[in-house]
Design an enzyme around this catalytic site. Structure first.
Site, short mmCIF file in Angstrom:
data_model
loop_
_atom_site.label_atom_id
_atom_site.label_comp_id
_atom_site.label_asym_id
_atom_site.label_seq_id
_atom_site.Cartn_x
_atom_site.Cartn_y
_atom_site.Cartn_z
N THR A 133 0.83 -1.21 0.00
CA THR A 133 0.00 0.00 0.00
C THR A 133 0.86 1.26 0.00
O THR A 133 2.06 1.23 0.28
CB THR A 133 -0.91 0.03 1.25
OG1 THR A 133 -0.11 0.11 2.42
CG2 THR A 133 -1.81 -1.19 1.31
N ASP A 134 0.19 2.36 -0.28
CA ASP A 134 0.86 3.66 -0.20
C ASP A 134 0.64 4.23 1.21
O ASP A 134 0.11 3.55 2.09
CB ASP A 134 0.35 4.60 -1.30
CG ASP A 134 -1.14 4.89 -1.20
OD1 ASP A 134 -1.76 4.65 -0.14
OD2 ASP A 134 -1.69 5.37 -2.21
N ALA A 135 1.02 5.46 1.43
CA ALA A 135 0.92 6.08 2.76
C ALA A 135 -0.52 6.18 3.26
O ALA A 135 -0.76 6.23 4.46
CB ALA A 135 1.57 7.46 2.75
N ALA A 136 -1.48 6.17 2.35
CA ALA A 136 -2.89 6.27 2.73
C ALA A 136 -3.52 4.89 2.96
O ALA A 136 -4.72 4.81 3.26
CB ALA A 136 -3.67 7.02 1.65
N VAL A 164 -3.81 2.55 0.64
CA VAL A 164 -4.45 2.11 -0.60
C VAL A 164 -3.45 1.25 -1.38
O VAL A 164 -2.26 1.60 -1.48
CB VAL A 164 -4.87 3.33 -1.46
CG1 VAL A 164 -5.43 2.90 -2.81
CG2 VAL A 164 -5.87 4.18 -0.70
#
Length: 143
Positions: A18-21, A23
């Site tokens: 995932t990314d920082a959010a 997602v």
């Protein structure tokens, strides 16, 4: 798991995907699809290493298109459904759909090509491999 011409592979989303959010990063869906194809080959009795050792043949992705419909998130439990749409002399076209709770998140059309391990040149799909995939099409058409 193979049911009525659809192979299903379950994947849990980990932090690293995932990314920082939280997602899932778009390219990781390609990895999920690759894992599902590998498990499909194992289940139908023609795993990658068997194909290489038996016939000196390997599959490579020739083309892939992806329709990103909705995101997946950290800790989601996803299912990658794979069906066989078409078999030609040296290629197979698969549809792979990543789902969460029956909702389509990503739909991909992936064409895999058969080639010689040593030279990289295209080669007809071995008959045993072709038969295994044709069985998937036959089952799918009965649904």
């Amino acid at each position: 798991m193979l049911t009525k011409g659809v192979h299903t592979h379950t994947i849990r989303v980990y932090y690293e995907e995932t990314d920082a959010a939280g997602v899932v990063y778009y390219a990781n869906y390609l990895k999920f699809a690759e894992r599902a194809r590998t498990e499909l080959l194992r289940e139908i009795g023609v795993a990658h290493e068997f194909i290489k050792s038996e016939w000196g043949v390997e599959f490579v992705v020739r083309s892939c298109s992806a329709d990103y419909i909705a995101p997946a998130y950290l800790d989601d439990l996803l299912k990658v459904n794979t069906t066989c749409n078409e078999i030609k002399g040296a290629s197979i076209t698969l549809e792979q759909t990543v789902k969460r709770d029956m909702r389509d998140l990503v739909v991909m059309e992936v064409k895999i090509a058969s080639r010689r391990c040593q030279s990289g040149s295209a080669v007809r799909i071995p008959s045993r491999v072709r038969s295994a995939f044709e069985g998937l099409i036959d089952i799918k058409s009965e649904v």
